[in-house]
Design an enzyme around this catalytic site. Structure first.
Site, PDB file in Angstrom:
ATOM      1  N   HIS A 198       0.812  -1.219   0.000  1.00  0.00           N
ATOM      2  CA  HIS A 198       0.000   0.000   0.000  1.00  0.00           C
ATOM      3  C   HIS A 198       0.845   1.269   0.000  1.00  0.00           C
ATOM      4  CE1 HIS A 198       0.448  -0.044   4.520  1.00  0.00           C
ATOM      5  NE2 HIS A 198       0.383   1.267   4.357  1.00  0.00           N
TER       6      HIS A 198
ATOM      7  N   ASP B 208       0.283  -7.630   1.643  1.00  0.00           N
ATOM      8  CA  ASP B 208       0.648  -6.216   1.705  1.00  0.00           C
ATOM      9  C   ASP B 208       2.163  -6.025   1.748  1.00  0.00           C
ATOM     10  OD1 ASP B 208      -0.032  -3.536   1.588  1.00  0.00           O
ATOM     11  OD2 ASP B 208       0.101  -3.279   3.750  1.00  0.00           O
TER      12      ASP B 208
ATOM     13  N   SER C  41       4.798   2.785   7.882  1.00  0.00           N
ATOM     14  CA  SER C  41       4.462   1.613   7.077  1.00  0.00           C
ATOM     15  C   SER C  41       5.620   1.201   6.190  1.00  0.00           C
ATOM     16  CB  SER C  41       3.240   1.903   6.209  1.00  0.00           C
ATOM     17  OG  SER C  41       2.062   1.821   6.962  1.00  0.00           O
TER      18      SER C  41
END
Length: 506
Positions: free
Chosen positions: A142, A172, A252
């Site tokens: 993402h 992911d 992230s």
């Protein structure tokens, strides 16, 4: 009176002896820090102001930080904003205000439309971890998916343009690469060895504050929060390591390491009512990260070994509904025709208890264990049927029902140069727009279009160098024979009356 003084003297003498003994044993060298607002006893009210004395933290975090920091990078991703303040994301064309809190670090606030019908690029910020000295970097899907440009900034401030090697929405995880050698790396640790309660360190770039280190403990393992499934579908694997190390937007794709500085996970999501850290952060275990990264590097796509069964996690209410005398494990609801499970002898109604001896009390654990395998790998599945346990040797298959390696579909060279995927317009939609046909940009990555124009996904292409385009095959032929400057003409679905032109040089 003399008796009272004697008692006082003995008490004082005893105290001095105790203090001297404590000092001799080294107790007096212990360092403490004052923590305000913490109840001093169990009897205090939760909101009672008080202080208590706790031991200072270990300096083991210094080792972890020194080893991990040089290998954690800052990733700046540029993506196009879509119409009406909405944006293109791995989850589809959505309003950024509706973006899940766990993935709120994708981008900032979308801006307005620019001149000529173009939309400005939206800048996103994330993190990545160098896993090989020749420039391979692991991050989150993402963070990098659909990015038009990727800029990687190393810990020493060197800056590079990165290319995407491959992405896997089901975990992911993404693999990108920069052109450099002799880079610092982290070592993979076995996430199976991670214990609940052990200290961990998160390294990343929250709020673009580069090279930030936070610490916490492992709060849980095998955690599923139904966030990857939004983009990864039914094949999504969620078996997160949950920690209370502070992770915020920008973290992230960053590293979660043990006190030795070895990688145990990739920080991926937070669970928060506000969009910022509220005590819960989640990382993909290193065992999954390592397997996915190796697959993407070797094949370009992830090789998934599939059981071929619909499963559901057992709990007490569900067990009562099924009239099963067991309240944990993974229930096999259905076995697919010709699947690996069927060929091995597994039946609907079985309860899977273990994979190669690893207990599978949760479906997330089962999916994680299978996610580490490739098609053709053999695993031993332990099931309970009619109160009896039995083992089945299962040879896992791919999504096509074979044990072959799956390779990415080869795209025409012209598509690779442009860095885009195209699809034909639906006939009914084309008729609604008074068109005989047309081609839409389905996805946009690194290539001539993103480098030389501000086109965004969804653009409907109707002409190439003034010649009408009605389908993908015709577009391919026109682009193949075009040289030098190429003019692309079309419009965006939200404003079909406004013609937009882009020019590229091949």
């Amino acid at each position: 009176m003399k008796k009272f003084l004697l008692i006082v003297f003995v008490a004082v003498l005893g105290g001095l002896i105790a203090l001297g003994g404590a000092n001799y044993l080294g107790w007096g060298d212990t360092r403490y820090v004052e923590v305000a607002g913490t109840p001093s006893s169990f009897t205090n009210f939760a909101n009672a102001p008080s202080t208590r004395v706790v031991p200072a933290p270990t300096d083991g975090f210094v080792v972890a930080a020194e080893r991990a920091l040089p290998a954690v990078v800052h990733i700046k991703a540029s993506k196009s904003v879509s119409s009406g303040g909405r944006m293109q994301t791995p989850f589809g064309d959505i309003d950024p205000d509706q973006l899940p809190d766990a993935f709120r670090d994708l981008f900032g606030n979308p801006g307005g439309r620019g001149d000529g019908g173009e939309m400005p690029l939206q800048q996103g910020s994330g993190s990545g971890v160098i896993v090989s000295s020749d420039g391979y970097i692991v991050s989150n899907n993402h963070v990098v998916a659909d990015a038009e440009t990727l800029e990687v900034v190393l810990n020493d401030e060197r800056t590079y343009t990165a290319k995407v090697i491959g992405t896997d929405p089901t975990t992911d995880i993404a693999l990108i690469k920069i052109d450099e050698t002799d880079l610092p790396t982290v070592q993979f640790a076995n996430s199976d060895d991670v214990k609940v309660g052990e200290w961990v360190v998160a390294v990343g770039n929250p709020f673009s504050l580069t090279s930030t280190v936070t610490a916490g403990i492992v709060s849980a393992k095998g955690r599923s929060i139904d966030i990857v499934r939004r983009s990864g579908g039914d094949l999504a694997i969620e078996s997160f390591i949950q920690t209370d190390a502070v992770v915020n937007p920008g973290n992230s794709g960053g590293a979660l390491v043990n006190q030795n500085g070895d990688l145990i996970g990739i920080n991926t999501a937070i669970s928060s009512p506000t969009g910022v850290f509220a005590g819960y952060s989640f990382a993909v275990p290193s065992a999954i990260v390592k397997k996915v990264a190796e697959d993407l590097r070797e094949f370009g796509v992830v090789q998934r070994g599939l059981l071929g069964a619909q499963i559901r996690q057992l709990n007490t209410p569900y067990a009562k509904e099924l009239d099963i005398d067991r309240n944990n494990g993974v229930y096999v609801a259905e076995v697919m025709e010709g699947s690996a499970a069927q060929e091995a002898g597994i039946q609907s109604g079985d309860v899977i208890l273990a994979v190669d001896g690893v207990k599978t009390l949760r479906s997330s654990t089962l999916l994680e264990q299978l996610g580490r395998r490739r098609p053709g790998d053999k695993v031993t599945i332990t099931v309970e049927r009619d109160g009896n346990r039995r083992d089945y040797e299962v040879r896992l298959k791919n999504s096509n029902g074979t044990t072959d390696v799956i390779l990415p579909e080869e795209k025409p060279e012209v598509y690779a140069d442009l860095g885009a995927d195209f699809e034909n317009l639906d006939e009914d939609y084309a008729a609604e727009l008074n068109l005989e046909g047309g081609v839409a940009i389905a996805e946009l990555g690194n290539g001539l279009l993103s480098e030389q124009t501000r086109v965004r996904p969804g653009f409907i292409l109707t002409k190439v160098n003034g010649r009408e385009v009605t389908n993908v095959e015709q577009l391919e032929r026109l682009l193949d024979v075009s040289r030098g400057a190429v003019t692309l003409e079309g419009f965006y679905p939200d404003d079909p009356e406004k013609s937009v032109k882009y020019a590229i040089v091949k």
